[in-house]
Design an enzyme around this catalytic site. Structure first.
Site, PDB file in Angstrom:
ATOM      1  N   ASN A  25      46.519  38.943  44.455  1.00 14.36           N
ATOM      2  CA  ASN A  25      45.089  38.625  44.586  1.00 14.36           C
ATOM      3  C   ASN A  25      44.806  37.817  45.846  1.00 14.36           C
ATOM      4  O   ASN A  25      45.574  36.940  46.233  1.00 14.36           O
ATOM      5  CB  ASN A  25      44.522  37.960  43.324  1.00 14.36           C
ATOM      6  CG  ASN A  25      45.315  36.782  42.810  1.00 14.36           C
ATOM      7  OD1 ASN A  25      46.502  36.655  43.069  1.00 14.36           O
ATOM      8  ND2 ASN A  25      44.657  35.910  42.085  1.00 14.36           N
TER       9      ASN A  25
ATOM     10  N   GLU B 264      41.757  35.707  47.377  1.00 12.56           N
ATOM     11  CA  GLU B 264      40.455  35.119  47.011  1.00 12.56           C
ATOM     12  C   GLU B 264      39.657  34.722  48.243  1.00 12.56           C
ATOM     13  O   GLU B 264      40.145  34.719  49.367  1.00 12.56           O
ATOM     14  CB  GLU B 264      40.681  33.931  46.072  1.00 12.56           C
ATOM     15  CG  GLU B 264      41.298  34.383  44.752  1.00 12.56           C
ATOM     16  CD  GLU B 264      41.409  33.288  43.711  1.00 12.56           C
ATOM     17  OE1 GLU B 264      41.241  32.093  44.042  1.00 12.56           O
ATOM     18  OE2 GLU B 264      41.682  33.652  42.544  1.00 12.56           O
TER      19      GLU B 264
ATOM     20  N   CYS C  25      39.619  47.163  38.361  1.00  9.78           N
ATOM     21  CA  CYS C  25      40.960  47.653  38.712  1.00  9.78           C
ATOM     22  C   CYS C  25      41.317  48.875  37.874  1.00  9.78           C
ATOM     23  O   CYS C  25      41.966  49.801  38.358  1.00  9.78           O
ATOM     24  CB  CYS C  25      41.999  46.553  38.540  1.00  9.78           C
ATOM     25  SG  CYS C  25      41.835  45.275  39.808  1.00  9.78           S
TER      26      CYS C  25
ATOM     27  N   CYS D 179      41.388  41.709  43.515  1.00  8.05           N
ATOM     28  CA  CYS D 179      42.515  41.577  42.581  1.00  8.05           C
ATOM     29  C   CYS D 179      43.781  42.210  43.147  1.00  8.05           C
ATOM     30  O   CYS D 179      43.726  43.123  43.985  1.00  8.05           O
ATOM     31  CB  CYS D 179      42.208  42.302  41.282  1.00  8.05           C
ATOM     32  SG  CYS D 179      40.855  41.630  40.330  1.00  8.05           S
TER      33      CYS D 179
ATOM     34  N   CYS E 189      41.662  44.103  35.186  1.00  4.13           N
ATOM     35  CA  CYS E 189      40.216  43.965  34.913  1.00  4.13           C
ATOM     36  C   CYS E 189      39.561  45.355  34.971  1.00  4.13           C
ATOM     37  O   CYS E 189      40.180  46.346  35.394  1.00  4.13           O
ATOM     38  CB  CYS E 189      39.575  43.028  35.928  1.00  4.13           C
ATOM     39  SG  CYS E 189      39.271  43.792  37.532  1.00  4.13           S
TER      40      CYS E 189
ATOM     41  N   GLU F  90      45.871  44.313  41.778  1.00  5.93           N
ATOM     42  CA  GLU F  90      46.060  45.744  41.522  1.00  5.93           C
ATOM     43  C   GLU F  90      45.333  46.589  42.558  1.00  5.93           C
ATOM     44  O   GLU F  90      45.842  47.615  43.014  1.00  5.93           O
ATOM     45  CB  GLU F  90      45.533  46.119  40.131  1.00  5.93           C
ATOM     46  CG  GLU F  90      46.258  45.449  38.981  1.00  5.93           C
ATOM     47  CD  GLU F  90      45.612  44.136  38.552  1.00  5.93           C
ATOM     48  OE1 GLU F  90      45.135  43.378  39.439  1.00  5.93           O
ATOM     49  OE2 GLU F  90      45.570  43.857  37.359  1.00  5.93           O
TER      50      GLU F  90
HETATM   51  N1  THU Z   1      42.943  38.923  38.893  1.00  5.10           N
HETATM   52  C1  THU Z   1      43.766  39.894  39.361  1.00  5.10           C
HETATM   53  O1  THU Z   1      44.211  39.858  40.525  1.00  5.10           O
HETATM   54  N2  THU Z   1      44.094  40.898  38.529  1.00  5.10           N
HETATM   55  C2  THU Z   1      43.746  40.960  37.213  1.00  5.10           C
HETATM   56  O2  THU Z   1      44.142  41.879  36.519  1.00  5.10           O
HETATM   57  C3  THU Z   1      42.911  39.915  36.631  1.00  5.10           C
HETATM   58  C4  THU Z   1      42.378  38.911  37.574  1.00  5.10           C
HETATM   59  C5  THU Z   1      42.625  37.791  39.787  1.00  5.10           C
HETATM   60  C6  THU Z   1      41.228  37.716  40.278  1.00  5.10           C
HETATM   61  C7  THU Z   1      41.121  36.260  40.634  1.00  5.10           C
HETATM   62  O3  THU Z   1      41.669  36.045  41.918  1.00  5.10           O
HETATM   63  C8  THU Z   1      42.016  35.581  39.606  1.00  5.10           C
HETATM   64  O4  THU Z   1      42.869  36.590  39.112  1.00  5.10           O
HETATM   65  C9  THU Z   1      41.269  34.916  38.463  1.00  5.10           C
HETATM   66  O5  THU Z   1      40.406  35.809  37.866  1.00  5.10           O
END
Ligand code: THU
Length: 164
Positions: free
Chosen positions: A65, A67, A118, A76, A115, A78
């Site tokens: 991820n 941000e 994704c 994210c 999520c 994925e």
């Molecule tokens: N996140 C992911 O990278 N993948 C997921 O399957 C769930 C959430 C990340 C997004 C954000 O940077 C952090 O996790 C908190 O939501």
């Protein structure tokens, strides 16, 4: 007599007790996902997510991820991984994606699941290459879930077939 019917959607997952119970291929991919946690950029959520993708040609690509101070601009793990696979190896089918997590404030002892956005991105690549993508989901500890297709995580999905 009723003028409606009910359909039932069944999702099934294989559940493994530990990483040691996985096949070598799956365990190695999960190890790469865990390694990729180190390069996650998650200064806001402190929730590092790592992903690794195995392609039909034997190559792997990773993602984590990324941000942003403008939160919705984040991406994210994925989707970073799957778009990286699409960018680097266009036309090469995707076999599996492993995803895992390491949070700063707690030990996550259940599998992290992709999520909604994704799931939609993974669905796109299943339809793009007409091949099911296996999804290996793990926490920091605890059980591991494996889905043989995005279909189990995204029933009644919207995809390119609807655009015809
Ligand atoms: N996140 C992911 O990278 N993948 C997921 O399957 C769930 C959430 C990340 C997004 C954000 O940077 C952090 O996790 C908190 O939501």
């Amino acid at each position: 007599m009723s003028n409606k019917e009910k359909i039932q959607v069944v999702s099934s997952f294989d559940v493994y007790k530990t990483e040691q119970d996985l096949s070598n291929e799956d365990r190695l991919l999960l190890m790469q996902a865990r390694k990729s946690l180190e390069s996650a950029y998650a200064p806001y959520s402190h929730f590092n997510v790592g992903a690794a993708i195995l392609l039909e040609n034997g190559e792997t690509v990773i993602g984590n991820n990324q941000e942003n101070a403008a939160y919705p601009s984040s991406l994210c793990a994925e989707r970073v991984a799957i778009y990286y696979a699409g960018a680097k190896y266009p036309g090469v089918k995707i076999k599996s994606i492993a995803v895992t997590v390491k949070a700063q404030s707690q030990v996550i002892n259940e599998p992290v699941t992709p999520c909604g956005a994704c799931r939609q991105a993974i669905a796109e690549y299943e339809t793009r290459y007409e091949q099911k993508i296996r999804i290996i989901m793990a926490g920091e500890t605890g059980k591991i879930f494996i889905s043989e297709s995005i279909e189990s995580l995204l029933p009644l999905m919207f995809n390119k077939k609807h655009l015809k």
